[in-house]
Design a protein around this motif. Structure first.
Motif, short mmCIF file in Angstrom:
data_model
loop_
_atom_site.label_atom_id
_atom_site.label_comp_id
_atom_site.label_asym_id
_atom_site.label_seq_id
_atom_site.Cartn_x
_atom_site.Cartn_y
_atom_site.Cartn_z
N VAL A 135 -23.69 21.34 -14.24
CA VAL A 135 -23.03 19.56 -14.06
C VAL A 135 -23.37 18.79 -14.90
O VAL A 135 -24.61 18.86 -14.96
N LEU A 136 -22.40 17.99 -15.71
CA LEU A 136 -23.26 17.10 -16.66
C LEU A 136 -24.15 17.99 -17.59
O LEU A 136 -24.93 16.66 -17.80
N GLU A 137 -24.14 18.57 -17.96
CA GLU A 137 -24.73 19.30 -19.30
C GLU A 137 -26.06 19.88 -18.59
O GLU A 137 -27.08 20.17 -19.34
N HIS A 138 -26.39 19.83 -17.47
CA HIS A 138 -27.30 20.58 -17.07
C HIS A 138 -26.79 22.10 -15.94
O HIS A 138 -25.70 21.83 -15.13
N ASP A 139 -27.95 22.84 -15.87
CA ASP A 139 -27.37 23.63 -14.83
C ASP A 139 -28.07 23.77 -13.28
O ASP A 139 -28.98 22.93 -13.43
N GLN A 140 -27.27 23.93 -12.37
CA GLN A 140 -27.69 23.86 -10.98
C GLN A 140 -27.39 24.62 -10.36
O GLN A 140 -26.46 25.39 -10.56
N ILE A 141 -28.10 24.52 -8.95
CA ILE A 141 -27.56 26.38 -8.15
C ILE A 141 -27.22 25.56 -7.18
O ILE A 141 -27.04 26.49 -6.06
N PHE A 142 -26.62 24.96 -7.01
CA PHE A 142 -25.75 24.09 -5.58
C PHE A 142 -24.38 23.94 -6.01
O PHE A 142 -24.29 22.67 -7.60
#
Length: 476
Positions: A135-142
């Protein structure tokens, strides 16, 4: 005007990269390591089918996600190792910078499915998605998934690692999300929010809550496991149709409901006898498993070594528990020996006997002051004996209505939203156990059983029917 520096919760550290990090603790860490090692094992998808008169539902959900992030910031976090601590995993959170930044994040976090697919097909699609999301150049776990159908039978799901998505924290998050969706006109304008201040709502871990001194005491004193556990005997499970899955990560999932009238009678009977719904479910699963293994003899041992106990009871009274969106549970082993139950007596009497045994075991665990640290000290499965790999795993989610009301808004023509059913699915890649969940919603007692496809759906349904028939014996 300068924005005041937000309060950083205990355990969190601000880095030079403008990130906030905290070591994962307890079940947060356990669930994250399991997912990393076993291709997303136990990743969770939970949501509701719904009907609404809100015209721009995607827009309403997008804006509500921004507000939810102030309530539970970890929905935008990632789980990462750090070079200096190779044996630990860390929550990593980057704060919001502005309204524009927050809305861009929310739009990227929400996936809209315009489809005629069934809920189970959608759940399978979602759980088939490997975390993290990018998401937007970042990883997230949700991730959040909105299902829009021409029929108006829509649905909204949350998807993430079980390190985040325990059932109760997830339901609390849904409550805040639905509130923001339906009552968006009553919320402060997005222009009025202080972006970055949400870090003050990052969750505090169980060691900070209970205290490191008690953790050290747990390491010294250890724990007393159930007296029912007998390492000299093996345990029983529910034998599958095949030992290996035909398709990796494919899940069989079936369910059944008990109507509102019968549910009311069931709960009244339990109250009269002084037992809880969790004990009834535990006992019914134990007796059904024993029945499925009757051909093995009369000296059997049923071990449920993944008995879930929520740690929210240990949170301080002034802590905002409803905002704690992170795993906070422990697993303890319970056991029932067939020798301790008179199998010649009516099934109702056997249920009472079994519930009494299990309640004594639960109470013995809860009396131990160091219990919150049992899995930190003794491992996620602290029982050292042999356990049948096909033993059922069970969690009672409880009364969903007490967390998330089914009706939202609707007075005087205002926006409204009605929740019809709760839906749940896990990603199961390696565990050979049938996994059962129970909950009540809108006065209906709902059961679900799921497993990797070493079991056929018909077999799972038959076992679930046996469990339900057993628990209904309390009404005899």
């Amino acid at each position: 005007m300068l924005t005041p520096t937000p309060r950083v919760p205990a355990g969190w550290t601000a880095t030079n990269e403008a990130l906030y990090v905290r070591p994962m603790v307890g079940s947060e860490s356990d669930m994250a390591w399991v997912a990393r090692a076993l291709d997303g094992e136990w990743d969770c998808c939970l949501g509701f089918t719904l009907a609404t008169n809100i015209a721009d539902l995607p827009g309403a959900v997008t804006e509500a996600l921004v507000r939810l992030r102030f309530f539970t910031p970890l929905i935008a976090a990632d789980v990462q190792p750090r070079p200096e601590f190779p044996d630990k995993l860390f929550w990593v959170y980057k704060p919001m910078k502005s309204k524009e930044d927050a809305l861009a994040w929310a739009k990227a976090t929400l996936t809209v499915h315009e489809t005629t697919a069934t809920d189970q097909q959608i759940i399978n699609t979602i759980t088939g998605t490997r975390l993290p999301y990018h998401v937007l150049e970042h990883d997230q776990i949700f991730g959040c998934h909105l299902v829009l159908r021409p029929s108006g039978e829509n649905a909204l799901f949350m998807h993430g690692t079980h390190a985040l998505l325990d059932a109760r924290p997830c339901l609390n998050a849904f409550r805040r999300l639905f509130q923001a969706i339906v009552h968006r006109d009553e919320e402060p304008s997005l222009d009025e929010l202080t972006y970055g201040a949400e870090v003050s709502s990052l969750p505090v871990d169980i060691v900070q809550h209970v205290g490191p001194d008690l953790l050290e005491a747990a390491k010294t004193s250890g724990f007393q496991l159930s007296e029912q556990l007998d390492k000299s005997r093996g345990s029983i499970g529910v034998a599958p149709q095949r030992e290996k899955a035909t398709v990796h990560a494919r899940c069989e999932r079936v369910g059944a409901g008990i109507d509102a009238e019968t549910t009311a009678c069931l709960l009244a009977a339990l109250k009269k006898e002084g037992f809880t719904a969790t004990l009834l479910c535990d006992a019914a699963i134990a007796l059904a498993t024993i029945k499925y293994n009757a051909h093995l003899g009369v000296d059997l041992q049923y071990i449920h070594e993944i008995t879930v106990i929520s740690l929210q009871r240990y949170f301080p009274v002034d802590y905002p528990t409803e905002q704690h969106f992170a795993s906070s549970l422990i697993c303890v082993p319970l056991a029932v020996s067939t020798c301790s139950i008179n199998r010649e007596r009516p099934l109702r009497d056997q249920l009472i006997e079994t519930m009494s045994i299990l309640r004594k075991e639960y109470d013995a665990y809860l009396e131990q002051p160091t219990l919150p640290f049992i899995n930190i000290v003794a491992g996620i499965m602290p029982y050292p004996g042999k356990v049948d790999s096909h033993r059922p795993v069970f969690t009672n989610i409880g009364a969903v209505d007490s967390f998330v009301p089914p009706m939202w808004g609707g007075k005087g023509g205002e926006p409204h939203l009605e929740l019809r059913e709760m839906k749940l699915g896990l990603r199961i890649t390696a565990s050979p156990s049938p996994v059962l969940h129970a909950w009540t919603f809108r006065n209906v007692f709902q059961w679900q059983i799921q497993s990797m496809d070493i079991y056929d759906a018909e077999f799972l349904q038959a076992f679930l029917d046996e469990v339900i028939a057993t628990m209904l014996a309390i009404l005899e």
